[in-house]
Design an enzyme around this catalytic site. Sequence first.
Site, PDB file in Angstrom:
ATOM      1  N   GLY A   1     -29.504  24.598 -56.975  1.00 59.27           N
ATOM      2  CA  GLY A   1     -30.635  23.912 -56.375  1.00 59.27           C
ATOM      3  C   GLY A   1     -30.813  22.492 -56.882  1.00 59.27           C
ATOM      4  O   GLY A   1     -31.426  21.660 -56.218  1.00 59.27           O
TER       5      GLY A   1
ATOM      6  N   ASP B   1     -34.374  30.574 -69.044  1.00 56.56           N
ATOM      7  CA  ASP B   1     -33.539  30.885 -67.877  1.00 56.56           C
ATOM      8  C   ASP B   1     -32.200  31.454 -68.323  1.00 56.56           C
ATOM      9  O   ASP B   1     -31.142  31.065 -67.828  1.00 56.56           O
ATOM     10  CB  ASP B   1     -33.333  29.639 -67.020  1.00 56.56           C
ATOM     11  CG  ASP B   1     -32.891  30.007 -65.594  1.00 56.56           C
ATOM     12  OD1 ASP B   1     -33.152  31.144 -65.161  1.00 56.56           O
ATOM     13  OD2 ASP B   1     -32.289  29.156 -64.919  1.00 56.56           O
TER      14      ASP B   1
ATOM     15  N   GLY C   1     -28.187  20.493 -57.708  1.00 47.50           N
ATOM     16  CA  GLY C   1     -27.007  19.696 -57.435  1.00 47.50           C
ATOM     17  C   GLY C   1     -25.732  20.494 -57.610  1.00 47.50           C
ATOM     18  O   GLY C   1     -25.744  21.723 -57.593  1.00 47.50           O
TER      19      GLY C   1
ATOM     20  N   LYS D   1     -22.272  17.697 -64.121  1.00 47.26           N
ATOM     21  CA  LYS D   1     -23.383  18.209 -63.322  1.00 47.26           C
ATOM     22  C   LYS D   1     -24.044  17.021 -62.633  1.00 47.26           C
ATOM     23  O   LYS D   1     -24.619  16.143 -63.294  1.00 47.26           O
ATOM     24  CB  LYS D   1     -24.399  18.951 -64.188  1.00 47.26           C
ATOM     25  CG  LYS D   1     -25.567  19.521 -63.369  1.00 47.26           C
ATOM     26  CD  LYS D   1     -26.727  19.953 -64.246  1.00 47.26           C
ATOM     27  CE  LYS D   1     -26.422  21.232 -64.971  1.00 47.26           C
ATOM     28  NZ  LYS D   1     -27.628  21.752 -65.678  1.00 47.26           N
TER      29      LYS D   1
ATOM     30  N   GLY E   1     -19.133  24.596 -58.693  1.00 50.23           N
ATOM     31  CA  GLY E   1     -20.262  25.402 -58.270  1.00 50.23           C
ATOM     32  C   GLY E   1     -21.376  24.515 -57.756  1.00 50.23           C
ATOM     33  O   GLY E   1     -21.321  23.283 -57.830  1.00 50.23           O
TER      34      GLY E   1
END
Length: 833
Positions: A526, A641, A528, A544, A523
């Site tokens: 924003g 978030d 990376g 990530k 995936g």
Amino acid sequence: MCRVIWFLKTLLVSQLFHFSASMNAITPNNSIKDGEVIDSTEKIFTLGFFSPGKSTKRYVGIWYYQDPDKAIVWVANRDDPINDRSGVLSINNGNLVLSEKNQTVIVWSTNVSVTSTSNTKAQLLDTGNLVLVERDTKKTLWQGFDHLTNTLIPFMKLGLDRQRSVNWSLTSWKSPDDPGTGNYSYRFDSTGFPQLSLYRGPDKIWRTGSWTGQRLIGIPEIQWSKISFSTFEDNEDELSSMYGVTNSSVRIRLVLNESGVTQRFSWDKRWIQFASAPMEQCDYYGNCGANSNCNPYNVGYVDFECTCLPGYEPENPQSWFYRDGSDGCRRKQGMSTCQKGEGFVKVARLKVPDTNVTHVDLSLGLKECERKCLSNCSCLAYTSAYAESEGGATGCLTYHGNMMDARTYTNTGQDFYVRVNATELALYKKNGSLLAKKTIVILSLVALLFTITLMFSFFRRKKKRKAKYRTSSFNLAASSTYLDDSFDIQEQDGNTRDPDLPMFDLRTIVAATDNFSTDNKLGEGGFGSVYKGRLHNGKEIAVKRLSKYSGQGIEEFKNEILLIAKLQHRNLVRILGCSIEAEEKMLIYEYLPNRSLDCIIFYETQSSLLDWGKRLDIIWGIARGILYLHQDSRFRIIHRDLKASNVLLDATMNPKISDFGMARIFGGDQIEANTNRVVGTYGYMSPEYAMQGLISVKSDVYSFGILMLEIITGRKNSKFLVEDSASSYLVGHVWNLWNEGKSIEIVDKALGESYPADEVLRCIQIGLLCVQEQAIDRPTMSAVIFMLGNVNGLPSPKQPAFIGNKISFVAGSSTSEGVGSVNEVTISMFQGR
């Protein structure tokens, strides 16, 4: 005429005063009917008739006087309800009797022998105890505290009255609508060294562990020493545990609910749940079988809570490999512990194994206990009887059979000493010595590297080099030793753990991801991209990779490294390490094969993979993870978030909350903060946070409510459009259907008809309660978990926030990262008022 009126008024007041004064007692001349109550002297408790939940049947119960919801703490006729309102509670032949149908049918009675049938009264004390006493001698003939139901309040005892053969134990209700004797009981197990245990029928499912000298070891320590106290008695008269309060204004209660969970509540204008047990997998009795240790804090590369005790190995290695520890452990083959040179290995911070296979000698100290165990070949382990007594550990418990239900704690527990042979003992001593030497060397190197780093940073700043987004701005690499994928570290207690946060060499990550091949890309966001990788030893990882051109992700990256490495919960994603070299900054996570929740629930081809049972398990798991962040972790953490793309799913669809780059740490007693940097995702942000920058635990509750409704409906809140609807968004549409009594229509079609409608409707109602416009109207996560596990009546939700057709933010935006999908618009920053 005036004198007559005055006399009548005086007589009336006198009668009212007499009636009022007698209302804390039932006498032969004063009974109460259905609809009437009696109060304790100081109006702390009330006794009267009630109907539980949705039932119309009538019972006599006791509740706190000031509680408008009448949370029942004791029931008289729990297994003998009255079907109408003809009930009368009176003194009859000296006993307290509940009767119906004009007192012609006796439903319940205290049923004790009395010498005088007219010399007794029943009184409700300020402790909540209903007592039948002789009026002249004040002798107690019968008391409600000897006949507990599902609730423990201060000064009630759990245990055994050995003189009167009375068993003080809790038993659950059958359901919220039926207080009849249920299937769960909470009572003392006097086999071996005494301990409290929770049973389902005859099966033990959780135990508190034994008394340490100050508390029961398996019950979390509560810092209430100024307002409460605990006692433990074990003598020829009784075996009991009790807690009390030093101030009668303090309201605390423990409830054994219908699902077999003990819940602790305190009163602050309403009942607030502050603890429950069993709560996690390691709490359940025998989760890892015999001769093992259940450690829920195993983190890093070891994703299994079960470990064998020193000198033992898995009974069934294949099941152990597949993360099933129920078969437990056995002595290592060829090991004998009845030869020369054997000794003991200490396992620290344990709820020591079940004490029903112990021998007890309270006269011995720990050293004498060791010698006693070593002299007996059948003795497998030992520990102190009282770990927290004055003057240190005292008493001796020796184990002589399979050791069941040990588990590890972080900051509490007892030292437990397991017998091993000479070879095993030498191995542990060697590993301990090597580990100590390695620790000294590593600390010295870290100190040296830290000094060099400070000097380097000083000269770098002096030359005014641009370093805002370079490695020096987050100088973790300079103070750590680079590690490759040979990451297992054996500690003295036999467990394998990771260091604080392993550093991976960049070459290792490049090789694992095939040079960040697009075929391995999971995936992009924003901050990376995320890649799947495989280390040389076969371990699968998720990487990530922070974009080198991303100026907005440095703080989030740093925040995530420092924060998530300290979090340990089965419903939070595990970070395995990081890599920081030159412009490259990467986080390495456990790989979760089912990727993120949004990849399943929002796609018709995938949503059928989740039936209602799995969806409810996911809701439960997310709720437990958030509760851990808000209440049980070392810090109080607001995620900020929470959304479907930040919930990852492992091979068994167990949910794990991820992406802590925007998380905020609160102080222990801090409940709210204000920020000028508002971050989060459009559609999941609470109104007070989005508009005013106010952060609290209720911000996450709002996001959880949105996520919960999305899981139920299979639709995104931010992209839900319905023609001729009063709202274009999911929350507004659910609210409209709820008001019309049609909310079942919004349930995901992929579920078909295979779901319990009442359970789904309850979850929709909980979701609406979580998205209330005012933060004060939203429940806490502990209350959410309570509501999920109980079918009592829920509060009615008010109109939720953000249900209009348009929501406008004057803000910059970007796409937030997430494993498995490109997400909704994320608000990166705007100014709160």
